[in-house]
Design a protein around this motif. Structure first.
Motif, PDB file in Angstrom:
ATOM      1  N   TYR A 492      -1.652  47.598  -7.549  1.00 52.42           N
ATOM      2  CA  TYR A 492      -1.379  48.315  -6.311  1.00 52.42           C
ATOM      3  C   TYR A 492      -2.582  49.222  -6.028  1.00 52.42           C
ATOM      4  O   TYR A 492      -2.835  50.163  -6.774  1.00 52.42           O
ATOM      5  N   ASP A 493      -3.298  48.954  -4.959  1.00 47.57           N
ATOM      6  CA  ASP A 493      -4.515  49.687  -4.642  1.00 47.57           C
ATOM      7  C   ASP A 493      -4.215  50.817  -3.664  1.00 47.57           C
ATOM      8  O   ASP A 493      -3.667  50.589  -2.575  1.00 47.57           O
ATOM      9  N   ASN A 494      -4.589  52.066  -4.062  1.00 49.98           N
ATOM     10  CA  ASN A 494      -4.393  53.228  -3.187  1.00 49.98           C
ATOM     11  C   ASN A 494      -2.942  53.339  -2.730  1.00 49.98           C
ATOM     12  O   ASN A 494      -2.647  53.612  -1.562  1.00 49.98           O
ATOM     13  N   CYS A 495      -2.037  53.116  -3.684  1.00 49.71           N
ATOM     14  CA  CYS A 495      -0.611  52.970  -3.341  1.00 49.71           C
ATOM     15  C   CYS A 495       0.066  54.314  -3.088  1.00 49.71           C
ATOM     16  O   CYS A 495      -0.409  55.369  -3.510  1.00 49.71           O
ATOM     17  N   ILE A 496       1.188  54.256  -2.391  1.00 49.55           N
ATOM     18  CA  ILE A 496       1.987  55.440  -2.095  1.00 49.55           C
ATOM     19  C   ILE A 496       2.944  55.688  -3.260  1.00 49.55           C
ATOM     20  O   ILE A 496       3.818  54.864  -3.542  1.00 49.55           O
ATOM     21  N   MET A 497       2.752  56.813  -3.940  1.00 54.76           N
ATOM     22  CA  MET A 497       3.637  57.214  -5.037  1.00 54.76           C
ATOM     23  C   MET A 497       3.928  58.701  -4.898  1.00 54.76           C
ATOM     24  O   MET A 497       3.352  59.395  -4.058  1.00 54.76           O
ATOM     25  N   LYS A 515      -4.318  56.750  -6.651  1.00 54.52           N
ATOM     26  CA  LYS A 515      -5.424  55.854  -6.984  1.00 54.52           C
ATOM     27  C   LYS A 515      -4.951  54.405  -7.148  1.00 54.52           C
ATOM     28  O   LYS A 515      -5.389  53.516  -6.419  1.00 54.52           O
ATOM     29  N   SER A 516      -4.068  54.157  -8.095  1.00 53.42           N
ATOM     30  CA  SER A 516      -3.634  52.773  -8.325  1.00 53.42           C
ATOM     31  C   SER A 516      -2.404  52.747  -9.215  1.00 53.42           C
ATOM     32  O   SER A 516      -2.059  53.744  -9.882  1.00 53.42           O
ATOM     33  N   SER A 553       0.052  54.028 -14.349  1.00 49.89           N
ATOM     34  CA  SER A 553       0.196  54.796 -13.110  1.00 49.89           C
ATOM     35  C   SER A 553      -0.932  55.822 -13.028  1.00 49.89           C
ATOM     36  O   SER A 553      -0.980  56.775 -13.810  1.00 49.89           O
ATOM     37  N   TYR A 554      -1.863  55.594 -12.073  1.00 50.93           N
ATOM     38  CA  TYR A 554      -3.025  56.465 -11.923  1.00 50.93           C
ATOM     39  C   TYR A 554      -2.916  57.215 -10.597  1.00 50.93           C
ATOM     40  O   TYR A 554      -3.131  56.655  -9.519  1.00 50.93           O
TER      41      TYR A 554
END
Length: 693
Positions: A492-497, A515-516, A553-554
């Motif tokens: 997941y690139d630049n994902c919403i968390m 970040k990812s 999880s970054y």
């Protein structure tokens, strides 16, 4: 009690062998057949033909799919839910997206085959799906059908009930479907241990849960009309009505043995929708399909939170939301079959307006507009022993709230290849990109207090992001044995968390582009179908699945990893009109953002007796525990917490099943449509307490 917590396995009524003389418009390509009586592998799906033994004691499609022990598909028959590869499953009937109630109303004897589509492509619309189940049914002639299915607990407020009536005359079919689901418990509580590292000092809270109640009911009422000329055209109209009533989503806690915290929440909505569909079969194996759906969502949510010391109120927060959403979804798909390939191209448009009035402690009005336009092209074919599928799509999304607006563009290529490396074996690989557009509830420019420390805040600056999926699986099928090895890696690139930050003496909880996020899942599966036990033929079907999950999880300000082993075992024993089914599974815990979601190990048993059109069953959920629990752990350095939710009534909960169907005249099935769009999101800010998910 959440619907997703209800897991019970069952077996049900005997049906006749379905005919395979189909006159649908679903194109089948050149195929690689794995030697066996019931499984055919294709480039993008697995076709499973129900055997006579699988139909035996199967009353509805959920029972049938459980009896068939489809690899990587987990069946929750009581809750009528399906999961695959850790994700949700979209259900369809003859290519159309169908609701749980519509699927439940089908009779196993009318099912020709079940198509299991893993990592579905652009045609299916929804992102983050674990799989698509397409149930192919045969046509029916003149006549009618009344089908009643009930599952209820004698000592807990729990029910899954469905009534279906259909009447056919000439080329027309009229239908009525009413589904009622309800839950209610009075011994539900949550224990929490929380730490808040805030400016000016740290706060440690221990919240001891006090039994409180949760109660909800969902009514789905559908009126349908279908007019079809087989092989030429189909018109379908459905007027859907969804009514949700959640009078209690309450929680009471003692904070540090001195303060009493009480949350009271009500959540109600009424959502009518009109779904119009038309399909035209053209010469030279061409098809055009059109679908137009208009939806209204009128919702209201009221939440109060209060803290008191010896009856003296120290804090009180009120959130009272009235929401109104209007949306329209249009879709057009063109299919053309060539000698060794099939071309599909389509366009979808989604337009909505959402207005939510937040009254109470922090009054504010949120008004949002959103538009999404997408197009895709997909080519599937076969070359020698290789099957392939290549597709590409582009999406333009637009969001506007107050003076803020965003426009997103995403490109989504997909590649699938598969072949049979040796006799009885099959290899499949898929790469895809899935764009994820921020939800309305996350985008809304609103903040509301959760309690005296925590504040929930929306983020209108969220950006769309991509998920890159790589899936590999190998299967071996011979006789009554199916063995599989599955591996999936997603990035997941630049994902919403989630985003957790401190502002003075408050903790701000929201979402941000991080970040990812990466996941890796690897595991084998073994299915043994229709095993003999002495003189008992086709007595036992057994499915064993295990695996390993790893999560990375970054975030912008955090890094977390987590590993988890899981397994699932389910079996079905059948003797004449009697059946016994059971399941035991170790839950797959999941890390996302800074939170680990933990579930209870699932155990359930059910015994049934089926005679002609009647089925009676009795079973128990979680027979070896008297207190069901689920947990959440936030591993944030700023605000770590551990929470366990206990629901006393779910442990050792008995259920009784009573089903009956009645057919009159000649049997007939109207031609089914191949798509069905719907809108279900209200756009109200998430306060972390979903009621019916």
């Amino acid at each position: 009690m959440k619907k997703s917590l209800i897991v019970l396995l069952s077996v049900i009524s005997m049906g006749a062998q379905a005919q395979t003389n189909m006159n649908d418009t679903i194109f089948n390509l050149s195929e690689v057949t794995v030697k066996g009586r019931s499984i055919i592998q294709k480039v993008d799906r697995m076709l499973i033909i129900p055997t006579r033994d699988a139909r035996k004691n199967a009353y509805n499609p959920y029972d049938l799919m459980f009896n068939m022990a489809i690899p990587r598909l987990n069946v929750n028959v009581i809750g009528k839910e399906l999961t695959a590869n850790g994700g949700a499953v979209q259900t369809r009937i003859n290519g159309i997206k169908a609701s749980q109630a519509e699927v439940e109303a089908l009779l196993p004897k009318d099912i020709v085959r079940i198509e299991f589509i893993e990592n579905p492509g652009k045609r299916y619309g929804d992102g983050e799906l674990g799989a698509v189940i397409d149930i192919i049914v045969r046509k029916r002639e003149e006549g009618g059908l009344i089908n009643v299915q009930t599952t209820n607990s004698p000592h807990v407020l729990f029910g899954e009930n469905n009534l279906t009536a259909k009447y056919n005359r000439g080329k027309s079919q009229w239908g009525l479907n009413y589904a009622l689901s309800y839950r209610g418990v009075k011994k539900d509580h949550t224990d929490k241990t929380e730490d808040f590292l805030l400016v000016g000092g740290n706060i440690h809270r221990v919240q001891e849960g006090v039994n409180d109640q949760k109660k909800w009911a969902i009514h789905n009422i559908d009126l349908s009309y279908n007019y079809a000329e087989p092989g030429k055209y189909t018109f379908n109209a459905v007027f859907r009505n969804n009514i949700k009533r959640v009078p209690h989503q309450d929680e009471t806690n003692m904070i540090n043995h001195t303060l009493t915290a009480r949350q009271r929440m009500q959540d109600n909505s009424y959502s009518p929708a009109l779904d119009l569909y038309f399909q035209r079969v053209l010469p030279n194996e061409q098809t055009i399909t059109l679908n137009l759906t208009g939806t209204l969502i009128n919702s209201s949510l009221m939440r109060t939170y209060a803290e008191a010391d010896n009856g003296v109120t120290l804090a009180h927060y009120l959130m009272d939301v009235d929401g109104s959403k209007r949306s329209i979804i249009g879709e057009a798909i063109y299919d053309k079959r060539f000698k060794t390939a099939m071309l599909s191209a389509g366009v979808r448009h989604y337009q909505m307006h959402d207005r939510n009035e937040y009254n109470g402690t922090s009054p504010v009005t949120s008004e949002m507009n959103q538009m999404r336009l997408s197009a895709f092209v997909d080519v599937q074919g076969a070359w020698r022993k290789l099957n392939y599928s290549v597709s590409a799509g582009m999406t333009r999304s637009y969001f506007e709230e107050s003076d803020k607006s965003h426009t997103y563009y995403t490109v989504t290529p997909t590649l699938r290849v598969s072949f049979a490396p040796h006799k009885n074996g099959y290899l499949n690989y898929r790469f895809s990109t899935d764009p994820q557009i921020p939800s309305l509830s996350a985008l809304t420019d609103v903040e509301q207090a959760i309690d005296t420390i925590q504040i929930s805040r929306g983020n209108p600056n969220l950006l769309t992001y991509n998920i890159y999926n790589n899936t590999f699986n190998y299967s071996y099928s011979k006789g009554k044995v199916v063995a599989m090895l599955n591996a999936n890696y997603s990035y997941y690139d630049n994902c919403i968390m989630e985003s957790v930050s401190a502002e003075g003496r408050h903790l701000i909880i929201g979402q941000d582009n991080q970040k990812s996020y990466q996941t890796l899942q690897v595991g084998p599966m073994l299915v043994l179908r229709g095993l003999d036990f002495g003189k008992l033929k086709n007595f036992l079907t057994l499915s064993l699945e295990g695996g390993f999950s790893r999560y990375w999880s970054y975030g912008n300000n955090y890094t977390h990893t987590y590993s988890n082993f899981y397994f699932n075992a389910q079996c079905m024993m059948s003797y004449k009109e009697f059946g016994l089914a059971g399941q035991f599974s170790k839950n797959r815990n999941v890390l996302f953002g800074e939170t680990i979601v933990k579930g209870e190990n699932q155990t359930a048993i059910l015994a049934t007796w089926t005679h002609k059109r009647l089925q009676i069953g009795v079973g128990m959920m979680f027979p070896f525990t008297n207190n069901y629990k689920t947990g959440r752990e936030r591993v944030s350095k700023i605000a770590p917490y551990t929470a366990w939710n206990y629901t006393k009534e779910v442990g050792q909960m008995a259920v009784i099943r009573l089903n009956y169907n009645f057919e009159y005249g000649k049997a007939y099935r109207a031609a089914q449509k191949r798509m069905n769009n719907s809108d279900t999101e209200s756009g109200i800010l998430d306060m972390g307490g979903g009621t019916t998910k």
